[in-house]
Write a protein that holds these residues in place. Sequence first.
Motif, PDB file in Angstrom:
ATOM      1  N   LEU A   3       0.854  -1.190   0.000  1.00  0.00           N
ATOM      2  CA  LEU A   3       0.000   0.000   0.000  1.00  0.00           C
ATOM      3  C   LEU A   3       0.888   1.238   0.000  1.00  0.00           C
ATOM      4  N   GLN A   4       0.445   2.287  -0.692  1.00  0.00           N
ATOM      5  CA  GLN A   4       1.288   3.476  -0.802  1.00  0.00           C
ATOM      6  C   GLN A   4       0.470   4.748  -0.630  1.00  0.00           C
ATOM      7  N   ILE A   5       1.080   5.734   0.045  1.00  0.00           N
ATOM      8  CA  ILE A   5       0.494   7.074   0.082  1.00  0.00           C
ATOM      9  C   ILE A   5       0.920   7.784  -1.195  1.00  0.00           C
ATOM     10  N   ASP A   6      -0.044   8.124  -2.028  1.00  0.00           N
ATOM     11  CA  ASP A   6       0.276   8.810  -3.283  1.00  0.00           C
ATOM     12  C   ASP A   6       0.497  10.305  -3.081  1.00  0.00           C
ATOM     13  N   ASN A  30       8.903  16.815  -1.407  1.00  0.00           N
ATOM     14  CA  ASN A  30       8.761  15.511  -0.758  1.00  0.00           C
ATOM     15  C   ASN A  30       7.738  15.631   0.361  1.00  0.00           C
ATOM     16  N   PHE A  31       6.471  15.276   0.069  1.00  0.00           N
ATOM     17  CA  PHE A  31       5.406  15.465   1.049  1.00  0.00           C
ATOM     18  C   PHE A  31       5.620  14.630   2.307  1.00  0.00           C
ATOM     19  N   ALA A  32       6.463  13.593   2.244  1.00  0.00           N
ATOM     20  CA  ALA A  32       6.695  12.725   3.401  1.00  0.00           C
ATOM     21  C   ALA A  32       7.295  13.486   4.576  1.00  0.00           C
ATOM     22  N   VAL A  33       7.953  14.640   4.317  1.00  0.00           N
ATOM     23  CA  VAL A  33       8.561  15.386   5.424  1.00  0.00           C
ATOM     24  C   VAL A  33       7.492  15.971   6.342  1.00  0.00           C
ATOM     25  N   LEU A  34       6.256  16.077   5.866  1.00  0.00           N
ATOM     26  CA  LEU A  34       5.173  16.612   6.680  1.00  0.00           C
ATOM     27  C   LEU A  34       4.548  15.559   7.591  1.00  0.00           C
ATOM     28  N   ILE A  35       4.816  14.288   7.321  1.00  0.00           N
ATOM     29  CA  ILE A  35       4.144  13.209   8.042  1.00  0.00           C
ATOM     30  C   ILE A  35       4.933  12.835   9.288  1.00  0.00           C
ATOM     31  N   ASP A  36       4.266  12.896  10.416  1.00  0.00           N
ATOM     32  CA  ASP A  36       4.892  12.499  11.673  1.00  0.00           C
ATOM     33  C   ASP A  36       4.716  11.000  11.906  1.00  0.00           C
ATOM     34  N   TYR A  37       3.552  10.504  11.511  1.00  0.00           N
ATOM     35  CA  TYR A  37       3.204   9.119  11.854  1.00  0.00           C
ATOM     36  C   TYR A  37       2.100   8.669  10.907  1.00  0.00           C
ATOM     37  N   TRP A  38       2.204   7.446  10.409  1.00  0.00           N
ATOM     38  CA  TRP A  38       1.049   6.896   9.711  1.00  0.00           C
ATOM     39  C   TRP A  38       0.935   5.418  10.034  1.00  0.00           C
ATOM     40  N   ALA A  39      -0.280   4.956  10.036  1.00  0.00           N
ATOM     41  CA  ALA A  39      -0.558   3.595  10.472  1.00  0.00           C
ATOM     42  C   ALA A  39      -1.588   2.961   9.553  1.00  0.00           C
ATOM     43  N   VAL A  40      -1.575   1.628   9.532  1.00  0.00           N
ATOM     44  CA  VAL A  40      -2.478   0.872   8.665  1.00  0.00           C
ATOM     45  C   VAL A  40      -3.248  -0.141   9.496  1.00  0.00           C
ATOM     46  N   ASP A  41      -4.541  -0.202   9.267  1.00  0.00           N
ATOM     47  CA  ASP A  41      -5.392  -1.274   9.788  1.00  0.00           C
ATOM     48  C   ASP A  41      -5.737  -2.152   8.594  1.00  0.00           C
ATOM     49  N   TRP A  42      -5.134  -3.338   8.546  1.00  0.00           N
ATOM     50  CA  TRP A  42      -5.296  -4.211   7.379  1.00  0.00           C
ATOM     51  C   TRP A  42      -6.668  -4.879   7.334  1.00  0.00           C
ATOM     52  N   ASP A  43      -7.425  -4.814   8.435  1.00  0.00           N
ATOM     53  CA  ASP A  43      -8.774  -5.398   8.484  1.00  0.00           C
ATOM     54  C   ASP A  43      -9.703  -4.434   9.188  1.00  0.00           C
ATOM     55  N   ASN A  51      11.735  10.867  17.146  1.00  0.00           N
ATOM     56  CA  ASN A  51      11.902  12.074  17.944  1.00  0.00           C
ATOM     57  C   ASN A  51      13.375  12.454  18.055  1.00  0.00           C
ATOM     58  N   GLY A  52      13.611  13.747  18.272  1.00  0.00           N
ATOM     59  CA  GLY A  52      14.971  14.205  18.516  1.00  0.00           C
ATOM     60  C   GLY A  52      15.903  13.919  17.360  1.00  0.00           C
ATOM     61  N   ARG A  53      17.097  13.416  17.695  1.00  0.00           N
ATOM     62  CA  ARG A  53      18.129  13.184  16.686  1.00  0.00           C
ATOM     63  C   ARG A  53      17.800  12.002  15.783  1.00  0.00           C
ATOM     64  N   LYS A  54      16.838  11.159  16.195  1.00  0.00           N
ATOM     65  CA  LYS A  54      16.492   9.972  15.409  1.00  0.00           C
ATOM     66  C   LYS A  54      15.478  10.275  14.305  1.00  0.00           C
ATOM     67  N   ALA A  55      15.036  11.511  14.216  1.00  0.00           N
ATOM     68  CA  ALA A  55      13.980  11.847  13.261  1.00  0.00           C
ATOM     69  C   ALA A  55      14.455  11.715  11.817  1.00  0.00           C
ATOM     70  N   LYS A  56      13.603  11.173  10.985  1.00  0.00           N
ATOM     71  CA  LYS A  56      13.883  11.062   9.545  1.00  0.00           C
ATOM     72  C   LYS A  56      12.545  10.934   8.834  1.00  0.00           C
ATOM     73  N   ALA A  57      12.530  11.257   7.552  1.00  0.00           N
ATOM     74  CA  ALA A  57      11.291  11.189   6.779  1.00  0.00           C
ATOM     75  C   ALA A  57      10.766   9.757   6.755  1.00  0.00           C
ATOM     76  N   VAL A  58       9.453   9.618   6.829  1.00  0.00           N
ATOM     77  CA  VAL A  58       8.854   8.283   6.869  1.00  0.00           C
ATOM     78  C   VAL A  58       8.837   7.665   5.472  1.00  0.00           C
ATOM     79  N   PRO A  59       8.859   6.337   5.384  1.00  0.00           N
ATOM     80  CA  PRO A  59       8.600   5.696   4.096  1.00  0.00           C
ATOM     81  C   PRO A  59       7.125   5.857   3.767  1.00  0.00           C
TER      82      PRO A  59
END
Length: 649
Positions: A546-549, A579-592, A608-616
Amino acid sequence: MANNNGKLRKKDSARLVWDTKPRRAPNPKDIEFQTAEVVLPNPKVVGDLPLSFRDGVLGEEEIDKQKMNRLIWGDNLLAMQALLAQGYEGKINLIYNDPPFDSKADYSHKMKIESNEFTKEPSVIERLAYKDTWSGGTDSYLDMLYPRLQLMKRLLAEDGGIYIHSDWHVGHYVKVMMDEIFGKNNFVNEVVWCYEDIGSKEVKYFKRKHDVLFLYQKSDNRYFQSLRKRLSQSTIERYGKYFDKNGKITYRWMKENNPGVFAKLKGIPDNLDEAWLDINKGQPLSDWWVGISPLKSHFVESVGYDTQKPEALLKNIIISSCPESGIVLDVFAGSGTTGVVAENLARQWIMCELGKVGIQVTRTRLVEIRAKPFIIENIGNYQREMIYLTGGRIWEMQHLILKLYGATPRDKMSGLGIRKVDNIDELVYVGYPDRPITAKKAEELALQAQNLDGRGYRRLVILGWDYEYNYSQALESRLNAMKDKIKIEIKSRDIPPDIYDYLKKAKSEEDIESLSDKVIFYERPYLKIGIPQSKELANSKVQVTLQIDRYVLMDIPVSHTSKKGQSDYSALMKLAKDNFAVLIDYWAVDWDYDGCTFKSQWQAFRGNGRKAKAVPVTATETLQKKKNRTIAVRVVDIFGNDAAATVNL
């Protein structure tokens, strides 16, 4: 002791008095909690859930909330009233409080995005709540804290303990308040947390390098597990000849050989053969805590949240004052350290936080440590409660919001108004505060707007407190199905949380006119999910990708100019465009997705903090093959906006 009239003076009659002191304690309220998300960070423990999974379907009514860890977004006064109404009275074993105690504290949150640092200011509701807390100086701070402590006393178990964390700003007032509410005789400890900073500049006073934690009990039956600290070399040398062959000096030895010192000791265990000093395990920890450093931005533990407390501090509190089967409550959760430590120590927890950033940071930290499943809840009729608290009526509120939006109310009972913009007449609708706007309602309003007043309107603007889970996609589907009948443009906007402040200020038509240009009704984010791709595997399994377009944030709430004169707004807009992914803090999937409760079964987060990076932006999972499957996606951006969509497979 008698006074001049021969009457006995009252004992312990001292009280904290201020002009606006609440006269009545708040009562429990049957306020609904809405489950926004069931988070499943660790699929391996799903079988241990107090939930009922049937073919992957989880219904709202099947969640036993009292057996689950709970993260609540909203005002903690309302949350505690609701918890009392739901049977938590006398059930909480440990309460930790870290309320704001510095009127100049900065509750902003710093984010680094592709080597650019941006400052996320506190949400308007956080700012207003904090401003209200200090608007009347110490008086308004005590107004905020007093009723909350009264509710905490009711929630606390008979063998429970409560810590309140403070410093030199208001600690002395808080101590007297706690004496009054919990009883002076139930004061247990003033724990002093000491810390040092290297290289601090010189000032004309002794540097303030400690916080205080007041510990109170509800009864003498309070649970307590003593903690130990390493013996100093000087202590070992001083008592060296008294240690037995196991490296211990017992309480029994102290009683028999030094009864004077023994009589002064507090917290003596029932077993006198337990060690008072132990070369291997150390000595009992006193109320003077050193060696726990306040967090710095470069610490691994830091998540970039200004009021974050070190885990070592909470570890001392929870181990000493909460049994393994107990429940820990923190209603000023901040970045969620209490829940993280309680989770690692296998205690149940409930946390409440007003700020959405705090909820986001906490969720991420819990997912990172693969926590047990927990639920994220909203206070369901929160807006309605707040309106009633300010003495307002629903139709009056709708009328004022229409005016603040710049519309002329058409009918005070209908929530409809008219606004002219760029020579276009808009029909404006204000939703009910405890009722999410549905796509069906939007469709009905659109059909009504096209023929209303005998001429119809070319644009419909919907102002909503909240929207149904799959609002944008559901509305798009309805409009496509009705494209021959619905020709009107529809705009959906969020009513901002700071509206309460404006409602309180708006006492006249002149007030409305002066305030209307200050209220921002944000456009809702746009989320587009691609068509899921599936690949059949052996054993009736299927691999789903599944992909966020696309994710578009119409309004970005950062300052347009930074302190360095650079445009934070422009820089972030450019990054988001590339790169719209830089705006996303968190995303989750409910497969059912069952159409009722969102189960966060797969997560990606920026960290958070130094570990922050753009989400896939792609998720892949191996699932059991089914004839029909609904997949739900929830996206939360770095500013706390959330959007959702569903797709069928």
